[in-house]
Design an enzyme around this catalytic site. Sequence first.
Site, PDB file in Angstrom:
ATOM      1  N   ASN A  95     -32.875  11.982  72.566  1.00  0.00           N
ATOM      2  CA  ASN A  95     -31.996  13.110  73.191  1.00  0.00           C
ATOM      3  C   ASN A  95     -31.639  13.063  74.493  1.00  0.00           C
ATOM      4  O   ASN A  95     -30.682  13.567  75.182  1.00  0.00           O
ATOM      5  CB  ASN A  95     -33.058  14.404  73.127  1.00  0.00           C
ATOM      6  CG  ASN A  95     -33.461  14.949  71.925  1.00  0.00           C
ATOM      7  OD1 ASN A  95     -32.464  14.592  70.913  1.00  0.00           O
ATOM      8  ND2 ASN A  95     -34.193  16.080  71.676  1.00  0.00           N
ATOM      9  N   HIS A 175     -43.320  22.185  80.052  1.00  0.00           N
ATOM     10  CA  HIS A 175     -43.152  22.725  78.829  1.00  0.00           C
ATOM     11  C   HIS A 175     -43.767  21.824  77.937  1.00  0.00           C
ATOM     12  O   HIS A 175     -42.934  21.197  77.093  1.00  0.00           O
ATOM     13  CB  HIS A 175     -41.933  23.135  78.667  1.00  0.00           C
ATOM     14  CG  HIS A 175     -41.289  23.486  77.276  1.00  0.00           C
ATOM     15  ND1 HIS A 175     -42.177  25.049  76.870  1.00  0.00           N
ATOM     16  CD2 HIS A 175     -40.442  22.998  76.224  1.00  0.00           C
ATOM     17  CE1 HIS A 175     -41.584  25.189  75.701  1.00  0.00           C
ATOM     18  NE2 HIS A 175     -40.780  23.995  75.140  1.00  0.00           N
TER      19      HIS A 175
END
Length: 311
Positions: A95, A175
Amino acid sequence: MKVTIVGAGNVGATCADVISYRGIASEVVLLDIKEGFAEGKALDIMQCATDTGFNTRVIGVTNDYSKTANSDVVVVTSGIPRKPGMTREELIGINAGIVKSVVENILKYSPNTIIVMVSNPMDTMTYLALKSTGLPKNRIIGMGGILDSSRFRTYLSLALDKPANDVSGMVIGGHGDTTMIPLTRLASYNGIPVSQFLSEEVLQKVAADTMVGGATLTGLLGTSAWYAPGASVAFLVDSILNDQKRMIACSVYVEGEYGQNDICIGVPCIIGKNGVEEIIDIKLDDKEKVLFAKSADAVRAMNEALKSILA
Ligand SMILES: NC(=O)c1ccc[n+]([C@@H]2O[C@H](COP(=O)([O-])OP(=O)(O)OC[C@H]3O[C@@H](n4cnc5c(N)ncnc54)[C@H](O)[C@@H]3O)[C@@H](O)[C@H]2O)c1
Ligand SMILES: O=C(O)C[C@H](O)C(=O)O
């Protein structure tokens, strides 16, 4: 107002759908690298217009960034999601390259846009976008805390057996499955501390379930969640485009707030037309301060993996 969403997969398309039916933007551009995929998703969403009553124009494009020109907000959901048993952090190898090239392309056509980062590991990708583009920190916002807070409120509402909209609560920190900090001490049921209704044991279970909320859904679905993530992105985009100045937990660059520097991490922010307009430095108790410092250390350690890509 124009919003571009890069990545027309599960989260990107759901976000486009919610933005459209809620009339948050007048134009939505969905962009994907898979030939014809974004065009198909856009057409499908547009064909909801007459039944759900919206007038947003949704268009899909295959890798043609010229169609994204002059977007007010760009949402980045391109990249791979995790599979059951994986952590978000394991996605960084693939990513990071995708996110870096996507934000470069976006800025060629929308130099003044505000970027909402969704791709995981989100705190690391937010930091990458900020450092690789050199944009001012108010224009790069990581979406994660709002979703984690929605899950926290859902689990609290189930434990209380009361509607989720009567429950307020916030999750700060990274997160990640182990870095989130659900603020149980400050959660309330219509202004009344939830500790008046729930035992410490139940509250601890709610917090634990919240932290692995994404992993639980990934185990059930075989890929990560998209309905709540898409709705959370739309909520955030609404606060920017309509200058609502909502207080939303977002991953943003901190410079001294919460005793931290040079990382992007989830903290309560005022979100309006300028993006991150203020970071609210709330008073944490000693236990929460320790948790936040631990979370920040883990987020900072992940940024080390970006050294070669940022060199
Ligand atoms: N921050 C959050 O709270 C949150 C929530 C849910 C998902 N996510 C993350 O969002 C990302 C997307 O999840 P998903 O479920 O939508 O995945 P998905 O596989 O359904 O969709 C991803 C899309 O990105 C596209 N893509 C890949 N490389 C691209 C590129 N270079 N340019 C344009 N498009 C490209 C793919 O073709 C695919 O359609 C994942 O990294 C996931 O972990 C984050
Ligand atoms: O869990 C994931 O990998 C996706 C996302 O970050 C989520 O919380 O749903």
